[in-house]
Write a protein that holds these residues in place. Sequence first.
Motif, PDB file in Angstrom:
ATOM      1  N   VAL A 114       0.530  -1.412   0.282  1.00 12.73           N
ATOM      2  CA  VAL A 114      -0.093   0.240   0.044  1.00 12.73           C
ATOM      3  C   VAL A 114       0.947   1.326  -0.113  1.00 12.73           C
ATOM      4  O   VAL A 114       0.719   2.210  -0.698  1.00 12.73           O
ATOM      5  N   VAL A 115       1.897   1.188   0.422  1.00 16.33           N
ATOM      6  CA  VAL A 115       2.935   2.602   0.766  1.00 16.33           C
ATOM      7  C   VAL A 115       3.749   2.529  -0.165  1.00 16.33           C
ATOM      8  O   VAL A 115       3.941   4.115  -0.559  1.00 16.33           O
ATOM      9  N   LYS A 116       4.663   1.367  -0.558  1.00 10.13           N
ATOM     10  CA  LYS A 116       5.107   1.560  -2.284  1.00 10.13           C
ATOM     11  C   LYS A 116       4.610   2.179  -3.518  1.00 10.13           C
ATOM     12  O   LYS A 116       4.224   3.072  -3.775  1.00 10.13           O
ATOM     13  N   ASP A 117       2.879   1.361  -3.074  1.00  6.64           N
ATOM     14  CA  ASP A 117       2.023   2.163  -4.843  1.00  6.64           C
ATOM     15  C   ASP A 117       1.726   3.439  -4.675  1.00  6.64           C
ATOM     16  O   ASP A 117       1.458   4.511  -5.022  1.00  6.64           O
ATOM     17  N   GLU A 118       1.185   3.730  -3.212  1.00  2.00           N
ATOM     18  CA  GLU A 118       0.710   5.200  -2.874  1.00  2.00           C
ATOM     19  C   GLU A 118       2.154   6.389  -2.677  1.00  2.00           C
ATOM     20  O   GLU A 118       2.088   6.899  -3.790  1.00  2.00           O
ATOM     21  N   THR A 124       4.782   9.515  -9.407  1.00  2.00           N
ATOM     22  CA  THR A 124       4.105  10.033 -10.653  1.00  2.00           C
ATOM     23  C   THR A 124       2.952  11.468 -11.106  1.00  2.00           C
ATOM     24  O   THR A 124       3.233  12.369 -12.132  1.00  2.00           O
ATOM     25  N   LEU A 125       2.034  10.919 -10.063  1.00  2.00           N
ATOM     26  CA  LEU A 125       1.468  12.320 -10.068  1.00  2.00           C
ATOM     27  C   LEU A 125       1.882  13.657  -9.715  1.00  2.00           C
ATOM     28  O   LEU A 125       1.175  14.829  -9.770  1.00  2.00           O
ATOM     29  N   GLY A 126       2.373  13.131  -8.698  1.00  2.04           N
ATOM     30  CA  GLY A 126       2.686  14.650  -7.864  1.00  2.04           C
ATOM     31  C   GLY A 126       1.927  15.788  -7.405  1.00  2.04           C
ATOM     32  O   GLY A 126       1.501  15.350  -6.601  1.00  2.04           O
TER      33      GLY A 126
END
Length: 131
Positions: A114-118, A124-126
């Motif tokens: 979860v932490v890695k994905d976030e 990516t989205l900044g």
Amino acid sequence: MSTPNLQAFQDQVADLLLRHRSLLDVLSKYGQSDASVNRAVTKAITECGCLELHAKRQPYKEEMNLHEAKDSMESHVKGQLCEHCTEVIRSELGKHLFYMSALCNLLDIQLEDVVKDEAKKCQTLGIFNLS
């Protein structure tokens, strides 16, 4: 003692959680712990007074560049947590993390993922991540 990684903590929660093993119990305890974090921060403002809240409209203008916008935005928080309020809020955040880990365990989700994905999404989205 070294700080446990997320997986070690999640495993520890799995070993310790006895009473509230039902998904509904964990969901309700997670919600309760969220409210307790909010209450502890609120009490730092309303009872202790170590923090003050000066909320007002953010001074954003469309013609601002990103740097100017970031510099003009405020947290609305004045002051600093006292030792007692820091201890209480850290404790409440810990309980919240405990029940978040328990929820992950029941749903077979790795908290570390979860932490890695976030983090990947944030990278990516900044700045547009939460808009």
